[in-house]
Write an enzyme that holds these catalytic residues in place. Structure first.
Site, PDB file in Angstrom:
ATOM      1  N   GLU A 130       0.843  -1.196   0.000  1.00  0.00           N
ATOM      2  CA  GLU A 130       0.000   0.000   0.000  1.00  0.00           C
ATOM      3  C   GLU A 130       0.879   1.247   0.000  1.00  0.00           C
ATOM      4  O   GLU A 130       1.988   1.221   0.542  1.00  0.00           O
ATOM      5  CB  GLU A 130      -0.914  -0.034   1.227  1.00  0.00           C
ATOM      6  CG  GLU A 130      -1.865   1.119   1.359  1.00  0.00           C
ATOM      7  CD  GLU A 130      -2.908   1.213   0.258  1.00  0.00           C
ATOM      8  OE1 GLU A 130      -2.525   1.461  -0.907  1.00  0.00           O
ATOM      9  OE2 GLU A 130      -4.090   1.074   0.554  1.00  0.00           O
ATOM     10  N   ASP A 131       0.378   2.309  -0.611  1.00  0.00           N
ATOM     11  CA  ASP A 131       1.142   3.555  -0.618  1.00  0.00           C
ATOM     12  C   ASP A 131       1.004   4.312   0.694  1.00  0.00           C
ATOM     13  O   ASP A 131       1.977   4.770   1.262  1.00  0.00           O
ATOM     14  CB  ASP A 131       0.747   4.447  -1.809  1.00  0.00           C
ATOM     15  CG  ASP A 131      -0.732   4.799  -1.849  1.00  0.00           C
ATOM     16  OD1 ASP A 131      -1.533   4.231  -1.086  1.00  0.00           O
ATOM     17  OD2 ASP A 131      -1.101   5.655  -2.674  1.00  0.00           O
ATOM     18  N   ASP A 169      -4.314   6.057   5.601  1.00  0.00           N
ATOM     19  CA  ASP A 169      -4.828   7.313   6.135  1.00  0.00           C
ATOM     20  C   ASP A 169      -5.963   6.971   7.100  1.00  0.00           C
ATOM     21  O   ASP A 169      -5.707   6.534   8.210  1.00  0.00           O
ATOM     22  CB  ASP A 169      -5.279   8.170   4.945  1.00  0.00           C
ATOM     23  CG  ASP A 169      -5.643   9.598   5.295  1.00  0.00           C
ATOM     24  OD1 ASP A 169      -5.427  10.014   6.444  1.00  0.00           O
ATOM     25  OD2 ASP A 169      -6.159  10.306   4.415  1.00  0.00           O
TER      26      ASP A 169
END
Length: 182
Positions: A106-107, A110
């Site tokens: 995953e980047d 959040d």
């Protein structure tokens, strides 16, 4: 989104918060971790598009154990800087993952909503194991109980761009992570 010039485009880069060199150094460590944990095991690296594609490309080059790659796409940001709260899986896996140790790449985590939905979807497919490696973690924004197994960087609540992360589909090509100037 329209820019009047390259300078206009660059004016939205407030400041670099993680350099290209820092990213490369941490990716080597993440690759070494994967190599030590999964030596000889069937590994499937699953990149979450679009944001994680650059991270996945660099990370998989550090992986020396046999692995396959696959892609999923999900989104919760729709042309803005705030999560909509709605998660849409726009591309699913075609693999039977029951014979793989699955690592979600995953980047950024959040709110955690998107990744939480992906994890629920993959768990019911009975992988040998399921882990999450994220480039960036923003724990103060979390609205679901979720923690990555491995985070390269923990950042404060900035809207960030670069290294695959975007604003309105722009800025993914930056080789570093920067704070976006709204």
């Amino acid at each position: 989104m329209k820019f009047d010039s390259t300078e206009d485009w660059k004016s939205k880069i407030k400041r670099i918060i993680i350099t290209e060199e820092e990213i490369k150094e941490e990716i080597k460590k993440a690759g070494a971790m994967i190599n030590s944990v999964y030596d000889g095991s069937p590994v499937l690296l699953v990149s979450i598009l679009k944001g994680a594609f650059i991270f996945m490309a660099d990370l998989c080059r550090e992986v020396t154990v046999p692995c396959e790659i696959a892609f999923m796409a999900a989104k919760s940001y729709f042309e803005g800087t705030q999560s909509s709260g709605h998660v849409e899986i726009t591309m699913d896996l075609k693999h039977d993952i029951s014979n793989y140790h699955v690592i979600i790449i995953e980047d950024i985590i959040d709110t955690g909503r998107t990744l939480n939905e992906i994890i629920k979807l993959l768990k019911i497919r009975n992988p040998l194991s399921l882990r999450v490696i994220t480039l960036l973690d923003k724990p103060e924004r979390r609205v679901v109980d979720l923690k990555a197994d491995y985070s390269l960087f923990t950042i404060p609540d900035y809207f960030v761009i670069g290294y695959g992360l975007d604003y309105g589909e722009f800025y993914r090509n930056l080789p570093y992570i920067a704070e976006f100037a709204e």
